[in-house]
Motif scaffolding. Structure first.
Motif, mmCIF file in Angstrom:
data_model
loop_
_atom_site.group_PDB
_atom_site.id
_atom_site.type_symbol
_atom_site.label_atom_id
_atom_site.label_comp_id
_atom_site.label_asym_id
_atom_site.label_seq_id
_atom_site.Cartn_x
_atom_site.Cartn_y
_atom_site.Cartn_z
ATOM 1 N N ALA A 49 -12.239 -2.353 -20.003
ATOM 2 C CA ALA A 49 -11.084 -1.484 -19.784
ATOM 3 C C ALA A 49 -11.549 -0.086 -19.725
ATOM 4 N N LEU A 80 -9.621 4.942 -23.491
ATOM 5 C CA LEU A 80 -8.913 4.039 -24.388
ATOM 6 C C LEU A 80 -8.397 4.978 -25.774
ATOM 7 N N ASP A 139 -5.308 0.894 -28.464
ATOM 8 C CA ASP A 139 -6.005 0.065 -27.338
ATOM 9 C C ASP A 139 -6.976 -0.846 -27.997
#
Length: 622
Positions: free
Chosen positions: A493, A499, A503
């Motif tokens: 990710a 992030l 998250d």
């Protein structure tokens, strides 16, 4: 790629001795030893420290002036090439000694400013020295394959063949010398700095647990999650969650920064998958790791889901809250082992397997190579630091006298024995890939567990001991694979953007829910428990090595129980090889193959069989 000669971080040790050789603790554990680091240096003011730094810098300069631009040509003379590599290896030992001393001194008290400064200064100086040597591994990889193969006819060079062949595997991912030098030097203010920030922050955190007279360290608070009283476990979990939430922005920043740092390195070097660099460092193929992960995930229902449902019934709960996962069973032996008792138990178990194994382990006790008391500022957890072949390993742990602490002692001494046996391979070949580094530690732990179990007469206590061992194995296999999957989600990710804390919490809760199963309720507060796992920060994707090692040892131990021909000799040969052989070559004498999915099933069935045994005990009582 990463130069061999560099300043070790405390995290790489995977974790000033008292003149009296030990300290009594509040639990009357006897004299718990503090290590004596004088085999490295007698103190930060030891004149040998400055002398060795000067020697290292001078030798690095000599090697650069003598060999830079000439190593490819030396392939025509195997003896001359071997002489160059031997000089490089000797310098690795000298620099490793300096780095190990600074790292161990710092690990013993990470809140001491003087130690932190010494550690930082030594790291900077070693990094500066090692930057002059980046050319060595780059130039060695430019030697023509045929020319290198021919040069191995010289026996002095043939000794380095496994190291050179491993080095060739890094060739596709190496950059030119100037960029490698930049990566090395910037590491001090990049990854190394953020790793140190994490370690010092964690060491400085204090947790106000309801009912405690004063705030506790992380180690002491985590220990309360195995307290017999549910309110005490709950209070500890709440205290952990509160402090982690208070600091979650910092830990989110550190995680984002280091994940991005890794992405930059991976992109420049040409690694495609987020874990490829770890697989290369571990000398293990991605399909082997994928098979391990798939096997463990498929086994979740048969292992963790089934066990925690049983445990909930034993504790009279419909579901376990996350703070109950490591709760002791009602019949769990509450014996506290003094340090001398722990020493005797481990050495007896080792000796019953092989007297030579006990003999090597005994040196750690007799020569004060172990640091065991709890102290303010001390690194959490436990480790065995190999240091350098010219000295010996050191073990750090936080001993509190519990049966699990005895297992930890057995585990870390297994590492120490492995490191002692492998050191004849020399600085370049002694280090063992992480996938094999847990072999002796988990095996030593299993030997000690079986010895304790054999001496336990009460069926209820025996059941509690087996359950405790199952929990340890679940933590080593299921939990570590869940950690690996969490890291994959984070790094994949992060390649798409920064992030948030939410998250990270979502990734954490997803993998934890899948791995732990429906019998454990992950209550509010657990979503920030990802913050304290040091491996995520210090050694990305390190964690699957624990599962690899546990399943490997389960298979090996099964062969030992079956009286596999020549097992002890083959086992010692495996340990003595260090990093000089690939895992396939080391396992072949035992008839094992990690590339075969049946290999992982064999290891997992050991855990499943112990859970079957617990269910049979339940039926017998009913």
């Amino acid at each position: 790629m990463t130069p061999t000669l560099r300043a070790p971080r405390v995290s790489d040790l995977v974790r000033t001795a008292s003149q009296r050789g030990g300290a009594h603790t509040a639990h009357d554990l006897g004299r718990v030893p503090e290590w004596d680091l004088s085999d490295l240096y007698t103190g930060t003011d030891d004149p040998a420290v400055a002398r060795d730094l000067d020697r290292a810098a001078a030798e690095a300069t000599r090697i650069k002036e003598t060999y830079q631009g000439r190593l490819v040509g030396l392939a025509a003379d195997g003896a001359a090439l071997a002489e160059a590599i031997a000089a490089y290896e000797r310098l690795a030992d000298l620099m490793g000694k300096l780095g190990s001393y600074a790292g161990l001194l710092y690990a013993a008290n990470q809140t001491d400013p003087a130690r932190a400064k010494f550690y930082g200064d030594i790291s900077e100086k070693l990094t500066r020295i090692s930057s002059d040597l980046i050319f060595v591994e780059l130039e060695l990889n430019q030697i023509d394959e045929a020319a290198l193969a021919a040069s191995f006819a010289d026996p002095t060079l043939a000794r380095f063949r496994p190291w050179l062949e491993d080095l060739r595997k890094e060739k596709p991912y190496q950059l030119d010398e100037k960029i490698e030098q930049l990566f090395t030097e910037k590491g001090q203010t990049g990854r190394g700095a953020f790793s140190r920030l994490f370690s010092e922050t964690m060491s400085g955190l204090r947790f106000g647990v309801e009912g405690s007279a004063q705030p506790l360290t992380l180690e002491a608070t985590l220990n309360l999650l195995s307290d017999p009283a549910e309110p005490r476990r709950h209070a500890a979990a709440d205290a952990l969650a509160k402090v982690f939430k208070d600091n979650v922005r910092l830990f989110t920043l550190i995680t984002n920064t280091l994940a991005k740092d890794k992405e930059i390195s991976d992109r420049w070097r040409g690694f495609k998958d987020v874990a490829d660099s770890r697989h290369l460092a571990n000398r293990v193929e991605a399909p082997v790791v994928d098979a391990l992960v798939a096997s463990v995930r498929a086994a979740y229902p048969r292992l963790s889901h089934r066990y925690y449902a049983m445990k909930a019934r034993w504790l009279g709960m419909e579901k376990l809250s996350h703070w109950d996962r490591n709760a002791p069973l009602p019949d769990k032996p509450e014996q506290v082992f003094t340090w001398p008792e722990a020493e005797a138990i481990v050495l007896k178990a080792y000796g019953a397997f092989a007297p030579d194994m006990a003999s090597v382990a005994k040196e750690f006790f007799d020569k004060r190579w172990i640091d065991a008391p709890l102290r303010e500022g001390k690194a959490q957890g436990a480790f065995s630091a190999a240091t350098v072949p010219s000295v010996h390993p050191y073990v750090l742990m936080n001993y509190q006298g519990k049966p699990r602490d005895v297992m930890t002692l057995a585990h870390e001494l297994g590492h120490g024995v492995h490191q002692m046996l492998a050191r004849d391979q020399g600085p370049l070949l002694a280090p063992t890939p992480l996938t094999l580094a847990e072999t002796a530690s988990v095996f030593g732990e299993m030997l000690t567990f079986r010895a304790l179990l054999a001496e336990t007469k009460s069926p209820r206590e025996k059941k509690a001991m087996i359950a405790g061992k199952v929990e340890d194995m679940l933590n080593t296999v299921v939990r570590q694979i869940a950690f690996y999957l969490f890291e994959r989600k984070v790094h994949e990710a992060r390649r798409k953007g920064e992030l948030t804390s939410d998250d990270l919490a979502a990734f954490w809760m997803e993998v934890q829910s899948e791995s732990l199963g429906p019998a454990i309720a992950l209550k509010p507060g657990y979503e920030v428990f990802w913050t304290y796992i040091p491996h995520f920060i210090n050694s990305p994707f390190y964690v699957y090595a624990y599962a690899f090692g546990d399943c490997l040892v389960n298979s090996l131990y099964g062969l030992y129980q079956e009286a596999h021909p020549g097992f002890v000799t083959k086992y010692f040969d495996l340990l003595k090889a260090g990093g000089s052989k690939h895992h396939s070559e080391l396992l072949a004498p035992f008839g094992l193959d990690a590339a075969d999915p049946a290999f992982w099933s064999k290891g997992l069935k050991v855990i499943e069989g112990m859970i079957d045994e617990l269910e049979a005990m339940d039926r017998a009582v009913a």
